[in-house]
Design a protein around this motif. Structure first.
Motif, PDB file in Angstrom:
ATOM      1  N   UNK A  22      38.543 -19.795 -10.447  1.00 59.00           N
ATOM      2  CA  UNK A  22      39.728 -19.932 -11.200  1.00 59.00           C
ATOM      3  C   UNK A  22      39.312 -21.108 -12.329  1.00 59.00           C
ATOM      4  N   UNK A  23      38.500 -22.397 -11.924  1.00 58.94           N
ATOM      5  CA  UNK A  23      38.045 -23.308 -12.712  1.00 58.94           C
ATOM      6  C   UNK A  23      37.088 -22.978 -13.738  1.00 58.94           C
ATOM      7  N   UNK A 119      25.526 -12.182 -10.287  1.00 54.22           N
ATOM      8  CA  UNK A 119      26.354 -12.076  -9.215  1.00 54.22           C
ATOM      9  C   UNK A 119      27.497 -12.763  -9.444  1.00 54.22           C
ATOM     10  N   UNK A 120      27.283 -14.163  -9.749  1.00 55.56           N
ATOM     11  CA  UNK A 120      28.455 -15.126  -9.846  1.00 55.56           C
ATOM     12  C   UNK A 120      29.539 -14.405 -10.951  1.00 55.56           C
ATOM     13  N   UNK A 121      28.906 -13.950 -12.063  1.00 54.78           N
ATOM     14  CA  UNK A 121      29.739 -13.297 -13.059  1.00 54.78           C
ATOM     15  C   UNK A 121      30.325 -12.163 -12.873  1.00 54.78           C
ATOM     16  N   UNK A 122      29.929 -11.193 -11.994  1.00 54.42           N
ATOM     17  CA  UNK A 122      30.642 -10.152 -11.503  1.00 54.42           C
ATOM     18  C   UNK A 122      31.491 -10.507 -10.476  1.00 54.42           C
ATOM     19  N   UNK A 123      31.376 -11.443  -9.672  1.00 60.29           N
ATOM     20  CA  UNK A 123      32.153 -12.106  -8.725  1.00 60.29           C
ATOM     21  C   UNK A 123      33.494 -12.576  -9.437  1.00 60.29           C
ATOM     22  N   UNK A 124      33.148 -13.541 -10.348  1.00 64.01           N
ATOM     23  CA  UNK A 124      34.211 -14.241 -11.170  1.00 64.01           C
ATOM     24  C   UNK A 124      35.216 -13.226 -11.634  1.00 64.01           C
TER      25      UNK A 124
END
Length: 266
Positions: A22-23, A119-124
């Protein structure tokens, strides 16, 4: 190596992870708005200066043709010149001054691994928007061990915006595909989705990008120009000596956004 990630949230995701997502999403939205403003101001500056230069040139032609004894014509000519001067001063004092701090994009270059970024982008994007929109995210990544020397935070924002916009422009049940590749000495991220213009402005759907930005993106584009909301992608790519491409968008047809950045900084 390929991984397919759907829009179903992970049941084991921690509250801490959701707060971090969210941040980051809030920060990315603010960055997107800032760069969109800067992109629009750049277009305004360019598009206003062209006709003002033409008016100034024609005023010079008229000056050589008008009878100097014609007081009315001389006053009209002086009014044209003053109007041009006032507009130029407004551009310099408001538009150019506002853009001064963001005209040159500062980069904090350092080596970082590409796979965690992807991976972080897809998860976010999945957690912040895709799951609520019932849009699946498909990841095809071949960047397991590669590193890139660049500004990770800037590139993370650009990659996030690519995927987020594709989800915003997708109907429920659609699939957004992100292909991440390293070709020779270049990292390339390509997002593909079946474009649904109505989804951009559907008030009944959840959104993270500003309404104004989504509405403008639904309008026909002038040749060679990108949608305003994607200004961040263009600036970040070019600051890394790379390129950003926005394909043609036709309702119901596959559409693409592409970001290319050299692995090694200049």
């Amino acid at each position: 190596m390929s991984i397919v990630t759907t829009s179903t949230p992970s049941s084991s995701g921690s509250n801490q992870g959701m707060h971090a997502t969210a941040d980051r999403t809030a920060r990315r939205c603010a960055e997107t708005a800032l760069f969109m403003r800067d992109h629009v101001l750049s277009l305004v500056s360019h598009d206003l200066r062209s006709p003002l230069n033409a008016i100034h040139s024609w005023a010079y032609v008229l000056d050589r043709k008008i009878d100097t004894s014609d007081a009315t014509a001389q006053r009209a000519l002086e009014g044209i010149r003053n109007g041009v001067d006032q507009q130029v001063k407004l551009l310099e004092s408001i538009v150019d001054t506002t853009r001064a701090e963001t005209r040159t994009l500062a980069l904090n270059r350092a080596p970082f691994a590409l796979r965690p970024l992807v991976d972080e982008t897809v998860g976010d994007v999945r957690n912040a928007l895709a799951a609520q929109r019932n849009v699946a995210l498909e990841l095809d990544a071949s960047v397991d061990a590669q590193q890139l020397v660049g500004d990770r935070e800037r590139l993370a924002a650009a990659l996030w915006l690519l995927v987020t916009f594709a989800v915003e422009a997708s109907a429920s049940g659609a699939t957004v595909a992100l292909a991440a590749r390293v070709d020779a000495a270049t990292f390339e991220a390509t997002v593909t989705w079946p474009h649904a213009a109505a989804a951009l402005t559907d008030a009944g759907l959840p959104h993270v990008l500003e309404k104004f930005a989504r509405e403008q993106a639904a309008h026909p584009r002038e040749a060679g120009r990108i949608s305003w909301v994607l200004g961040l992608c263009k600036r970040v790519a070019e600051a890394h000596d790379g390129a950003f491409e926005q394909g043609e968008w036709i309702d119901g047809q596959p559409s693409t956004l592409k970001l290319r950045v050299p692995l090694a900084g200049a």
